[in-house]
Design an enzyme around this catalytic site. Structure first.
Site, PDB file in Angstrom:
ATOM      1  CE  LYS A  76     -56.849 -14.384  46.392  1.00 19.57           C
ATOM      2  NZ  LYS A  76     -55.612 -13.732  46.802  1.00 19.57           N
ATOM      3  CG  HIS A 146     -47.987  -8.578  38.472  1.00 14.66           C
ATOM      4  ND1 HIS A 146     -48.294  -7.558  37.591  1.00 14.66           N
ATOM      5  CD2 HIS A 146     -49.037  -8.656  39.345  1.00 14.66           C
ATOM      6  CE1 HIS A 146     -49.477  -7.042  37.909  1.00 14.66           C
ATOM      7  NE2 HIS A 146     -49.940  -7.687  38.968  1.00 14.66           N
ATOM      8  CD  GLN A 147     -48.187 -10.472  44.396  1.00 13.43           C
ATOM      9  OE1 GLN A 147     -47.956 -10.089  45.532  1.00 13.43           O
ATOM     10  NE2 GLN A 147     -49.009 -11.474  44.131  1.00 13.43           N
ATOM     11  CG  ASP A 231     -48.183 -18.648  48.398  1.00 14.84           C
ATOM     12  OD1 ASP A 231     -47.432 -19.507  47.880  1.00 14.84           O
ATOM     13  OD2 ASP A 231     -48.866 -17.859  47.724  1.00 14.84           O
ATOM     14  CE  LYS A 235     -44.830 -20.879  45.628  1.00 15.46           C
ATOM     15  NZ  LYS A 235     -45.624 -19.635  45.437  1.00 15.46           N
TER      16      LYS A 235
END
Length: 330
Positions: A76, A146-147, A231, A235
């Site tokens: 990806k 958004h998620q 991720d 963070k």
């Protein structure tokens, strides 16, 4: 001399086809299966490449791997462009390349934006299915980007929730998430972070935070927390002390301790690597998962390339089956 194997051509599956064909159950089943394969040693993620471009404040990288159990090989490619929302685009942009494991030939090119969202939601849903208390009734959402809608829809299918409570750094974004809860027939309430911790039986964090948004003392016994936003190195969504107090599960231990939510507790020595269990071990029945109703469980969902490859493989298969896939010769 033997004839060279002939390419079957390249299958192309666009974003619209992915969204039409790959539902939440498809994603759940694919992600659950690949987590199980990883825990058995039948599937392996390769080292992640993730770099700042130095342009448009973007992060760009590659996630790849090979699932021998499912015979899926690929990569990806994509990342995060924070200015995209202002342009009418999603901030996360990605494409999945699948290869024939027997020949190395490129076999499919699959849009990755929708699939990234649905596979991320599927992984938290898998953690809820295997780790949350059966009597969980209040779902807490930290984050309303958004998620978050994908997360809410997937989570709602795993337990008989009767209420959704939420907090977001930008409160003006909460009504959109509230509309999703209303569509699902669930009452929705915006609350403080402390109230969210006090009420919620299951908490999903899905933000881009670099500081803890939930503290250990706010969380009640028996809560299951799915940390889905961390991720990248630096963070953080929850207090390191909260991670240390929980029984920790993850998609992949190597990512959890370096770029996942556990990185901070690992760094301060309050958690050691051997205390973190792959969720696949629970799926396979090799680990009991939750051991009591009072135990706090935490799933560190770092996001692994094999998840993307698994759902992209499903998209390619379904698109070929219904004739919507484009195919070109190589």
């Amino acid at each position: 001399m033997k004839d060279m194997p002939q390419s079957k051509g390249l299958v192309i599956v666009g974003e619209a086809e992915c969204e039409r064909l790959v539902g939440r159950k498809d994603a759940f089943d694919a992600v659950q299966a690949v987590f199980a394969a990883m825990a058995k040693g039948d599937a392996r993620n390769f080292p992640v490449v993730r770099e700042a471009l130095g342009h448009a404040e973007a992060l760009y990288g590659f996630k790849s791997g090979f699932d021998k159990a499912g015979m899926v090989l690929g990569v990806k490619s994509g990342g995060y462009w924070p200015g995209n929302m202002a342009k009418g685009l999603t901030n996360h942009q990605s494409t999945v390349f699948l290869f024939d494991p027997d020949t190395g030939q490129l076999s499919a090119l699959v849009g990755g934006n929708y699939l990234t969202a649905v596979r991320t939601a599927a992984s938290s849903a898998v953690s809820i299915a295997h780790l949350a208390r059966k009597d969980a009734r209040v779902l807490g959402m930290v984050g309303a980007g958004h998620q978050s809608a994908f997360q809410l829809r997937a989570a709602a299918e795993q337990r008989a929730f009767d209420k959704v409570i939420a907090w977001n750094p930008h409160p003006d974004m909460l009504p959109k998430l509230g509309a999703v809860a209303e569509e699902l027939g669930l009452p929705f309430e915006a609350v403080s972070q402390e109230d969210l911790g006090a009420q919620a039986d299951v908490i999903i964090t899905i933000t881009s935070a670099f500081e803890p948004l939930l503290m250990k003392d706010w969380i009640k016994p028996g809560t299951h927390i799915a940390c889905m936003g961390t991720d990248t190195k630096g963070k953080q969504e929850v207090d390191a002390a909260l991670v240390a107090s929980a029984t920790v599960f993850t998609d992949e231990v190597a990512q959890s301790i370096t770029i996942g939510e556990a990185q901070h507790a690992i760094a301060d020595g309050s958690v050691t690597e051997d205390r973190i269990t792959p969720i696949g071990a629970v799926i396979n029945g090799d680990h009991p998962g939750r051991s009591s109703d009072d135990e706090i469980t935490l799933f560190d969902g770092t996001g692994v390339g094999l998840q993307d490859l698994a759902v992209a493989s499903v998209a390619a298969r379904l698109a070929e089956a219904d004739g919507s896939a484009q195919r070109i010769s190589l």
